[in-house]
Design an enzyme around this catalytic site. Structure first.
Site, PDB file in Angstrom:
ATOM      1  N   THR A  21      38.350   2.215  67.513  1.00 46.92           N
ATOM      2  CA  THR A  21      39.194   1.247  66.823  1.00 46.92           C
ATOM      3  C   THR A  21      40.648   1.679  66.910  1.00 46.92           C
ATOM      4  O   THR A  21      40.950   2.876  66.823  1.00 46.92           O
ATOM      5  CB  THR A  21      38.796   1.081  65.340  1.00 46.92           C
ATOM      6  N   GLU A  45      34.584   0.536  61.259  1.00 44.33           N
ATOM      7  CA  GLU A  45      34.019   1.679  60.532  1.00 44.33           C
ATOM      8  C   GLU A  45      32.828   1.280  59.654  1.00 44.33           C
ATOM      9  O   GLU A  45      32.131   2.115  59.108  1.00 44.33           O
ATOM     10  CB  GLU A  45      35.101   2.327  59.645  1.00 44.33           C
ATOM     11  N   LYS A  61      47.482  -7.106  63.290  1.00 43.99           N
ATOM     12  CA  LYS A  61      46.272  -7.693  63.867  1.00 43.99           C
ATOM     13  C   LYS A  61      46.585  -9.078  64.418  1.00 43.99           C
ATOM     14  O   LYS A  61      46.877  -9.998  63.674  1.00 43.99           O
ATOM     15  CB  LYS A  61      45.152  -7.758  62.844  1.00 43.99           C
ATOM     16  N   TRP A 104      43.926  -5.306  67.458  1.00 44.14           N
ATOM     17  CA  TRP A 104      44.985  -4.472  66.879  1.00 44.14           C
ATOM     18  C   TRP A 104      46.141  -4.203  67.832  1.00 44.14           C
ATOM     19  O   TRP A 104      45.942  -4.000  69.021  1.00 44.14           O
ATOM     20  CB  TRP A 104      44.416  -3.129  66.445  1.00 44.14           C
TER      21      TRP A 104
HETATM   22  P1  AMP Z   1      38.343  -4.102  62.900  1.00 49.87           P
HETATM   23  O1  AMP Z   1      37.958  -2.704  62.644  1.00 49.87           O
HETATM   24  O2  AMP Z   1      39.098  -4.276  64.152  1.00 49.87           O
HETATM   25  O3  AMP Z   1      37.188  -5.017  62.783  1.00 49.87           O
HETATM   26  O4  AMP Z   1      39.359  -4.524  61.767  1.00 49.87           O
HETATM   27  C1  AMP Z   1      39.076  -4.410  60.407  1.00 49.87           C
HETATM   28  C2  AMP Z   1      40.247  -4.883  59.601  1.00 49.87           C
HETATM   29  O5  AMP Z   1      40.530  -6.256  59.901  1.00 49.87           O
HETATM   30  C3  AMP Z   1      40.057  -4.851  58.115  1.00 49.87           C
HETATM   31  O6  AMP Z   1      40.286  -3.580  57.563  1.00 49.87           O
HETATM   32  C4  AMP Z   1      41.099  -5.877  57.667  1.00 49.87           C
HETATM   33  O7  AMP Z   1      42.386  -5.323  57.663  1.00 49.87           O
HETATM   34  C5  AMP Z   1      41.012  -6.913  58.763  1.00 49.87           C
HETATM   35  N1  AMP Z   1      40.067  -7.979  58.407  1.00 49.87           N
HETATM   36  C6  AMP Z   1      38.783  -8.111  58.800  1.00 49.87           C
HETATM   37  N2  AMP Z   1      38.237  -9.228  58.293  1.00 49.87           N
HETATM   38  C7  AMP Z   1      39.186  -9.814  57.532  1.00 49.87           C
HETATM   39  C8  AMP Z   1      39.238 -10.989  56.728  1.00 49.87           C
HETATM   40  N3  AMP Z   1      38.219 -11.826  56.599  1.00 49.87           N
HETATM   41  N4  AMP Z   1      40.398 -11.240  56.082  1.00 49.87           N
HETATM   42  C9  AMP Z   1      41.460 -10.418  56.190  1.00 49.87           C
HETATM   43  N5  AMP Z   1      41.482  -9.311  56.945  1.00 49.87           N
HETATM   44  C10 AMP Z   1      40.352  -9.003  57.609  1.00 49.87           C
END
Ligand code: AMP
Length: 540
Positions: free
Chosen positions: A187, A332, A440, A445
């Site tokens: 990630t 994670e 994001k 990212w």
């Molecule tokens: P990832 O590890 O790339 O899946 O990203 C996870 C992160 O994406 C989370 O810690 C949030 O910051 C953001 N995220 C995931 N789902 C949502 C959601 N439904 N609303 C807002 N932020 C989200």
């Protein structure tokens, strides 16, 4: 006293064995990189996965060794999901949207022995091959004919279909320790280099059970599931495993993620449930609206990875009769943490009251506990008002990054998500901010620190600060705030041209704003939150 139940380890291969025995006729449909539609059944998937397991053994892949994939959502990728993990090796899904230097770093860090790739990524593979130190085996996920058309001159490559053609389809899935590693996903949603999250068979199986539940992603044998969320992004939110567990039909979109291609697939395959980030759904909704279309079979869509805008929920539900399931998770967390499904007393809500609930990221699925804390670490009330750092723990939450620096990311046994949230009395969590310094965009990212570091290399830049600014299409885009050297006439265009080639193309900020100074806190740290308040709506 011990219970007297059978001891059967929770293993990824058992999902495939189940799907083969109990749902062998169920279909898997894939739009291929080659452009056509491929269809076969779980029975065929299982047979080809066994052949691939034999092929991996023939390549000398040992248990625990990493096998990389650089691929879209498709049946060959699915075969690798089971062949690699099932035989005891570790499936390492690589994100092709990363810059080639980062990909090379990740492949080296993980020590991938073999990398399988879709033909789309041949140029990327060629660039990676020249950057990695240890020799790798690269396998093109195609047949001989397409390989000869595309890859002539690349002698280092092997061909997927050749590899499995030679193999027997008899393979006994080994009885592994359920705590052994099954897959690995890096990630970039943290500061510093991308970090690896190493899932186990046990964590994957428990996540699969929990994520399939009615109040989670609500999947069944009657569903036709379209995972638009990539298989390289947290295992497509676990849907390939879930589909095997429940015996659902699977539809893979391959590389064609535009509105028209998705809509065609949804209608021809009669998809009932889809999953993806808001940006992808925007393309789909615009396409359907333009042609005044409708969804004849799709009844639910899971939206996560970024906040689901209420306007999108309204459009799906009111115009198209498609229920929106807003979900939150992280790499994670395997990834499902919370899902916004109604409790009984909320079902009678209508209009804005209903949408106010659906704007929340939802409540914990069993297996994940969460809390919000103040800067001292004290737990805050679930009153829907107090906002604090969101911490989680559970059976499918990472406790250590792969080959990390041995410093546990945990705080008193809880994983700090880097999200800031409030929780209401019903246990519905709503994200209000982010404490981690990343951006994001379209579900993927962007590292603000990397952009700042590269911008600061320009001789006329004194200071560069990159923030996440809200964007109507991409949810967030990077915005660069720059203090120039005294007397400098550097323009935004010149600075952006300077970034070319040094960062991934799509990471390039959409605008540069020159400022006299940036606000600093007591310890000299840039007050990004203040800058986000000031400039956060720049692209709206
Ligand atoms: P990832 O590890 O790339 O899946 O990203 C996870 C992160 O994406 C989370 O810690 C949030 O910051 C953001 N995220 C995931 N789902 C949502 C959601 N439904 N609303 C807002 N932020 C989200």
């Amino acid at each position: 006293m011990q219970g007297l139940m059978m001891q059967q380890p929770l293993l990824v291969a058992s999902l495939l064995v189940h799907a083969d025995r109990h749902h062998g006729d169920q279909e898997i449909v894939s739009r291929r990189v080659e452009g056509d539609i491929h269809r076969y059944r779980y029975r065929d998937l299982a047979q080809r996965a066994r052949r691939m397991a034999n092929a991996l053994a023939a390549l000398g892949i040992e248990p625990g060794e990493r096998v990389g994939t650089l691929a879209w959502n498709g049946y060959r990728h699915m075969e690798l999901y089971f062949a690699v993990s099932g035989s005891g090796a570790v499936l390492h899904t690589l994100n092709p949207r990363l810059h080639v230097d980062q990909l090379a770093y990740i492949i080296e860090h993980a020590e991938d022995r073999v990398v399988f790739f879709d033909l789309t990524f041949l140029p990327l593979i060629e660039s990676i091959a020249s950057r990695v130190k240890s020799p790798k085996v690269f396998v093109a996920m195609t047949d001989r004919e397409h390989m000869e058309q595309t890859c002539s001159g690349s002698s280092m490559l092997m061909c997927y279909e050749d590899l499995i053609d030679l193999q027997s389809d008899e393979f006994d899935w080994p009885l592994l320790d359920e705590n052994s590693a099954s897959s690995l996903c890096y990630t970039s949603g943290t500061t510093g280099n991308p970090k690896g999250v190493l899932y186990s068979h046990r964590s994957t199986l428990l996540h699969t059970y929990a994520a399939a539940l009615p109040d989670s992603l609500n999947c069944s044998a009657r569903d036709v599931i379209l995972p638009v969320v990539p298989m390289f992004h947290v295992n497509a939110w676990g849907l390939p495993y879930i589909a095997c567990m429940v015996g659902a039909k699977l539809v893979f979109p391959g590389p064609a993620l535009d509105g028209q291609s998705l809509y065609e697939l949804i209608e021809t395959e009669q998809v009932t449930l889809s999953a993806g980030v808001p940006t992808v759904w925007q393309g789909l909704l615009s396409h359907v609206a333009e042609r005044d279309g409708a969804f004849s079979s799709m009844r639910r869509t899971i939206i996560g990875g970024a906040p689901c805008p209420t306007a999108m929920t309204v459009q799906f539900q009111e115009r198209y009769d498609v229920d929106v399931l807003h979900a939150w998770g992280m790499t994670e967390l395997s990834p499902v943490g919370t899902v916004c499904s109604f409790k009984a007393h909320q079902c009678a809500l209508s209009g804005n009251d209903r949408y106010a609930v659906q704007a929340k990221q939802g409540r914990s699925v069993f297996g994940i506990d969460m809390k919000i804390v103040d800067p001292q670490g004290d737990e805050l009330a679930w009153d829907g008002k107090a906002a604090g750092d969101l911490l989680v723990r559970g059976q499918w939450v990472t406790r250590q990054y792969f080959r990390g620096d041995d410093v546990s990311p945990l705080r008193d046994g809880w994983f700090p998500t880097g999200d800031v949230a409030k929780i209401d009395a019903d246990g519905f969590m709503q994200i209000t901010d982010r404490s981690k310094d990343v951006i994001k965009s379209g579900g993927e990212w962007i590292s603000s620190a990397d952009i700042e570091n590269v911008a600061c290399l320009h001789p006329q830049v004194t200071m560069a600060v990159c923030i996440a600014a809200r964007h109507p299409k991409w949810d967030e885009r990077p915005l660069l705030l720059v203090v120039r050297q005294p007397g400098s006439m550097l323009t935004g265009g010149e600075l952006l041209a300077f970034l070319d080639g040094k960062i991934a193309k799509w990471w390039k900020p959409d605008a540069v704003i020159f400022v006299e100074s940036v606000p600093l806190g007591a310890t000299g740290k840039v007050l990004k939150r203040q800058l986000r308040e000031q400039y956060g709506n720049y692209y709206l």
